[in-house]
Write a protein that holds these residues in place. Structure first.
Motif, PDB file in Angstrom:
ATOM      1  N   ASP A  46       0.851  -1.187   0.000  1.00  0.00           N
ATOM      2  CA  ASP A  46       0.000   0.000   0.000  1.00  0.00           C
ATOM      3  C   ASP A  46       0.895   1.248   0.000  1.00  0.00           C
ATOM      4  O   ASP A  46       1.487   1.595   1.021  1.00  0.00           O
ATOM      5  CB  ASP A  46      -0.908  -0.016   1.241  1.00  0.00           C
ATOM      6  N   ALA A  47       0.966   1.885  -1.139  1.00  0.00           N
ATOM      7  CA  ALA A  47       1.875   3.027  -1.293  1.00  0.00           C
ATOM      8  C   ALA A  47       1.468   4.222  -0.440  1.00  0.00           C
ATOM      9  O   ALA A  47       2.300   5.076  -0.138  1.00  0.00           O
ATOM     10  CB  ALA A  47       1.954   3.431  -2.761  1.00  0.00           C
ATOM     11  N   THR A  48       0.225   4.257   0.001  1.00  0.00           N
ATOM     12  CA  THR A  48      -0.220   5.409   0.797  1.00  0.00           C
ATOM     13  C   THR A  48       0.382   5.385   2.208  1.00  0.00           C
ATOM     14  O   THR A  48       0.303   6.359   2.940  1.00  0.00           O
ATOM     15  CB  THR A  48      -1.761   5.463   0.907  1.00  0.00           C
ATOM     16  N   ARG A  49       1.003   4.250   2.565  1.00  0.00           N
ATOM     17  CA  ARG A  49       1.673   4.162   3.864  1.00  0.00           C
ATOM     18  C   ARG A  49       2.949   4.991   3.892  1.00  0.00           C
ATOM     19  O   ARG A  49       3.482   5.275   4.948  1.00  0.00           O
ATOM     20  CB  ARG A  49       2.076   2.714   4.138  1.00  0.00           C
ATOM     21  N   TYR A  50       3.464   5.288   2.706  1.00  0.00           N
ATOM     22  CA  TYR A  50       4.731   6.019   2.644  1.00  0.00           C
ATOM     23  C   TYR A  50       4.467   7.490   2.383  1.00  0.00           C
ATOM     24  O   TYR A  50       3.447   7.851   1.757  1.00  0.00           O
ATOM     25  CB  TYR A  50       5.616   5.460   1.523  1.00  0.00           C
ATOM     26  N   GLY A  51       5.393   8.308   2.830  1.00  0.00           N
ATOM     27  CA  GLY A  51       5.309   9.729   2.513  1.00  0.00           C
ATOM     28  C   GLY A  51       5.480   9.928   1.023  1.00  0.00           C
ATOM     29  O   GLY A  51       4.759  10.688   0.376  1.00  0.00           O
ATOM     30  N   GLU A  52       6.403   9.146   0.472  1.00  0.00           N
ATOM     31  CA  GLU A  52       6.715   9.271  -0.941  1.00  0.00           C
ATOM     32  C   GLU A  52       7.316   7.962  -1.450  1.00  0.00           C
ATOM     33  O   GLU A  52       7.948   7.230  -0.685  1.00  0.00           O
ATOM     34  CB  GLU A  52       7.737  10.397  -1.116  1.00  0.00           C
ATOM     35  N   LEU A  53       7.102   7.688  -2.732  1.00  0.00           N
ATOM     36  CA  LEU A  53       7.663   6.481  -3.336  1.00  0.00           C
ATOM     37  C   LEU A  53       8.148   6.810  -4.741  1.00  0.00           C
ATOM     38  O   LEU A  53       7.461   7.513  -5.493  1.00  0.00           O
ATOM     39  CB  LEU A  53       6.590   5.386  -3.395  1.00  0.00           C
ATOM     40  N   SER A  54       9.353   6.349  -5.063  1.00  0.00           N
ATOM     41  CA  SER A  54       9.866   6.548  -6.425  1.00  0.00           C
ATOM     42  C   SER A  54      10.222   5.210  -7.041  1.00  0.00           C
ATOM     43  O   SER A  54      10.747   4.325  -6.359  1.00  0.00           O
ATOM     44  CB  SER A  54      11.121   7.428  -6.398  1.00  0.00           C
ATOM     45  N   PHE A  55       9.939   5.096  -8.319  1.00  0.00           N
ATOM     46  CA  PHE A  55      10.253   3.866  -9.056  1.00  0.00           C
ATOM     47  C   PHE A  55      11.185   4.245 -10.194  1.00  0.00           C
ATOM     48  O   PHE A  55      10.895   5.156 -10.967  1.00  0.00           O
ATOM     49  CB  PHE A  55       8.958   3.250  -9.584  1.00  0.00           C
ATOM     50  N   TYR A  56      12.337   3.573 -10.250  1.00  0.00           N
ATOM     51  CA  TYR A  56      13.359   3.908 -11.237  1.00  0.00           C
ATOM     52  C   TYR A  56      13.646   2.731 -12.149  1.00  0.00           C
ATOM     53  O   TYR A  56      13.584   1.580 -11.733  1.00  0.00           O
ATOM     54  CB  TYR A  56      14.687   4.244 -10.555  1.00  0.00           C
ATOM     55  N   LYS A  57      14.057   3.037 -13.367  1.00  0.00           N
ATOM     56  CA  LYS A  57      14.677   2.029 -14.245  1.00  0.00           C
ATOM     57  C   LYS A  57      16.165   2.203 -14.078  1.00  0.00           C
ATOM     58  O   LYS A  57      16.671   3.329 -14.101  1.00  0.00           O
ATOM     59  CB  LYS A  57      14.269   2.285 -15.701  1.00  0.00           C
ATOM     60  N   GLY A  58      16.877   1.090 -13.922  1.00  0.00           N
ATOM     61  CA  GLY A  58      18.323   1.149 -13.743  1.00  0.00           C
ATOM     62  C   GLY A  58      18.694   0.793 -12.322  1.00  0.00           C
ATOM     63  O   GLY A  58      17.866   0.278 -11.562  1.00  0.00           O
ATOM     64  N   SER A  59      19.949   1.002 -11.978  1.00  0.00           N
ATOM     65  CA  SER A  59      20.405   0.673 -10.635  1.00  0.00           C
ATOM     66  C   SER A  59      21.018   1.919 -10.009  1.00  0.00           C
ATOM     67  O   SER A  59      21.206   2.929 -10.688  1.00  0.00           O
ATOM     68  CB  SER A  59      21.428  -0.460 -10.702  1.00  0.00           C
ATOM     69  N   THR A  60      21.312   1.828  -8.748  1.00  0.00           N
ATOM     70  CA  THR A  60      21.897   2.960  -8.031  1.00  0.00           C
ATOM     71  C   THR A  60      23.092   3.487  -8.849  1.00  0.00           C
ATOM     72  O   THR A  60      23.917   2.714  -9.280  1.00  0.00           O
ATOM     73  CB  THR A  60      22.389   2.521  -6.626  1.00  0.00           C
ATOM     74  N   GLY A  61      23.143   4.747  -9.049  1.00  0.00           N
ATOM     75  CA  GLY A  61      24.258   5.313  -9.811  1.00  0.00           C
ATOM     76  C   GLY A  61      23.863   5.657 -11.237  1.00  0.00           C
ATOM     77  O   GLY A  61      24.319   6.647 -11.790  1.00  0.00           O
ATOM     78  N   ASN A  62      23.016   4.836 -11.830  1.00  0.00           N
ATOM     79  CA  ASN A  62      22.589   5.104 -13.204  1.00  0.00           C
ATOM     80  C   ASN A  62      21.108   4.772 -13.331  1.00  0.00           C
ATOM     81  O   ASN A  62      20.738   3.713 -13.819  1.00  0.00           O
ATOM     82  CB  ASN A  62      23.415   4.262 -14.188  1.00  0.00           C
ATOM     83  N   LYS A  63      20.310   5.676 -12.849  1.00  0.00           N
ATOM     84  CA  LYS A  63      18.880   5.379 -12.840  1.00  0.00           C
ATOM     85  C   LYS A  63      18.054   6.529 -13.405  1.00  0.00           C
ATOM     86  O   LYS A  63      18.460   7.686 -13.361  1.00  0.00           O
ATOM     87  CB  LYS A  63      18.432   5.037 -11.412  1.00  0.00           C
ATOM     88  N   LEU A  67       8.391   6.823 -12.184  1.00  0.00           N
ATOM     89  CA  LEU A  67       7.117   7.136 -11.546  1.00  0.00           C
ATOM     90  C   LEU A  67       7.372   7.618 -10.122  1.00  0.00           C
ATOM     91  O   LEU A  67       8.268   7.123  -9.442  1.00  0.00           O
ATOM     92  CB  LEU A  67       6.285   5.850 -11.537  1.00  0.00           C
ATOM     93  N   ARG A  68       6.589   8.610  -9.699  1.00  0.00           N
ATOM     94  CA  ARG A  68       6.685   9.061  -8.312  1.00  0.00           C
ATOM     95  C   ARG A  68       5.285   9.167  -7.726  1.00  0.00           C
ATOM     96  O   ARG A  68       4.367   9.643  -8.387  1.00  0.00           O
ATOM     97  CB  ARG A  68       7.399  10.406  -8.230  1.00  0.00           C
ATOM     98  N   MET A  69       5.182   8.703  -6.510  1.00  0.00           N
ATOM     99  CA  MET A  69       3.893   8.798  -5.830  1.00  0.00           C
ATOM    100  C   MET A  69       4.073   9.579  -4.537  1.00  0.00           C
ATOM    101  O   MET A  69       4.980   9.327  -3.760  1.00  0.00           O
ATOM    102  CB  MET A  69       3.373   7.396  -5.528  1.00  0.00           C
ATOM    103  N   TYR A  78       8.853   9.798 -16.601  1.00  0.00           N
ATOM    104  CA  TYR A  78       9.619   9.477 -17.813  1.00  0.00           C
ATOM    105  C   TYR A  78       8.651   9.399 -18.974  1.00  0.00           C
ATOM    106  O   TYR A  78       7.918   8.428 -19.144  1.00  0.00           O
ATOM    107  CB  TYR A  78      10.370   8.154 -17.599  1.00  0.00           C
ATOM    108  N   THR A  79       8.633  10.462 -19.782  1.00  0.00           N
ATOM    109  CA  THR A  79       7.596  10.597 -20.808  1.00  0.00           C
ATOM    110  C   THR A  79       7.614   9.542 -21.921  1.00  0.00           C
ATOM    111  O   THR A  79       6.542   9.182 -22.399  1.00  0.00           O
ATOM    112  CB  THR A  79       7.611  12.009 -21.420  1.00  0.00           C
ATOM    113  N   PRO A  80       8.789   9.018 -22.355  1.00  0.00           N
ATOM    114  CA  PRO A  80       8.729   8.058 -23.476  1.00  0.00           C
ATOM    115  C   PRO A  80       7.826   6.846 -23.233  1.00  0.00           C
ATOM    116  O   PRO A  80       7.352   6.235 -24.193  1.00  0.00           O
ATOM    117  CB  PRO A  80      10.185   7.621 -23.645  1.00  0.00           C
ATOM    118  N   ILE A  81       7.622   6.489 -21.970  1.00  0.00           N
ATOM    119  CA  ILE A  81       6.774   5.310 -21.739  1.00  0.00           C
ATOM    120  C   ILE A  81       5.436   5.698 -21.107  1.00  0.00           C
ATOM    121  O   ILE A  81       4.667   4.829 -20.672  1.00  0.00           O
ATOM    122  CB  ILE A  81       7.488   4.229 -20.885  1.00  0.00           C
TER     123      ILE A  81
END
Ligand SMILES: *[C@@H]1O[C@H](CO)[C@@H](O)[C@H](O)[C@H]1NC(C)=O
Ligand SMILES: *[C@@H]1O[C@H](CO)[C@@H](O)[C@H](O)[C@H]1NC(C)=O
Length: 255
Positions: A46-63, A67-69, A78-81
């Motif tokens: 349940d994402a509403t439990r968090y203050g904020e949530l971010s979803f990235y493509k890639g790994s730490t360092g190159n991401k 999507l952000r909630m 990320y507009t291309p998708i």
């Protein structure tokens, strides 16, 4: 490296290809999606439990942030998708019309109500082409054995075989090794089934097979035949030798 296999639920899509779902709530989940299909990734309960949530493509360092909630509002970063993405039930990321380059690492970052990082988790997404149109072919070998092959289109196919419902294993491969070609012993017949599967799909092909016509000859028979011929030659030879020796004598006697 602790990779947790996400739970995969496969269901046939209506018209946009295959749909797969994956529970990616544990770090290191591995998720599979069908090329051109739709994949559902459950990122959090349940994402509403968090203050904020971010979803990235890639790994730490190159991401790249996808999507952000925040609170219960989500935005695509990320507009291309953009037109292929949806976030549903406050926790599941849906990606439509998947492409090969959607494969790769993804990262989920959560923050608490005062904006402090509360966790980072990774997941791996693999986009595979489904297996399709399996084909069976067979060939009779000398000695009455039969070699059968199964082929298919699709990524990473795994093969398994049964004959009249009994699992078959190729005599030439070690147990557990799966292969698209097996050699059947002489005289086998019945309903042969080849099942091809990868992580997102499976397909089956069956055919009734009849025993291969064995020639009846093998190496030992040839040896026995050779022995008989040699023996016969010796007999014939000795007979003639004896005849040659005795015949003229008989002739002499007669005259
Ligand atoms: C995405 O896929 C879902 C399920 O297949 C479908 O209901 C939805 O309309 C699709 N959305 C777009 C934008 O194609
Ligand atoms: C991914 O592949 C599609 C075609 O399948 C292409 O249009 C798109 O630009 C690619 N995206 C990236 C980030 O390479």
């Amino acid at each position: 490296m602790e990779a947790v296999l996400g739970l995969l639920v496969i269901s046939a899509g209506v018209s946009h290809g295959l749909e797969t779902s994956c529970d990616a709530r544990e770090d290191g989940s591995q998720c599979y999606g069908a090329l051109g299909g739709t994949v559902y990734l459950q990122l959090v309960t349940d994402a509403t439990r968090y203050g904020e949530l971010s979803f990235y493509k890639g790994s730490t360092g190159n991401k790249t942030e996808i999507l952000r909630m925040k609170k219960d509002k989500w935005v695509i970063k990320y507009t291309p998708i953009k037109d292929r993405v949806h976030f549903i039930n406050h926790g599941t990321f849906r990606l439509n019309n998947t492409r090969r380059n959607d494969s790769g690492e993804y990262l989920i970052e959560t923050f608490n109500s005062v904006g402090l990082a509360s966790g980072t988790r990774g997941l791996q997404l693999f986009i595979e082409a489904p297996v399709s149109s399996p084909q069976l072919s067979s060939e009779c070998l000398s000695h009455g054995e039969m070699r059968v092959s199964c082929s298919s289109e699709g990524d990473g196919p795994q093969y398994s075989w049964t004959l009249d419902g009994q699992t078959l294993r190729d005599t030439e491969t070690s147990p557990g090794e799966e292969t698209n070609t097996i050699t059947l012993k002489k005289g086998l017949s019945g309903d042969l089934t080849c099942t091809i599967r990868n992580y997102i799909s499976s397909d089956t092909v069956s055919r009734r097979i009849l025993p291969c016509p064995g020639t009846g000859f093998n190496v030992f028979v040839y040896f026995q035949l050779a022995e008989v011929i040699i023996l016969l030659t010796i007999c014939l030879g000795s007979y003639c030798f004896y005849k040659k020796k005795t015949c003229p004598q008989e002739k002499d006697d007669g005259e």
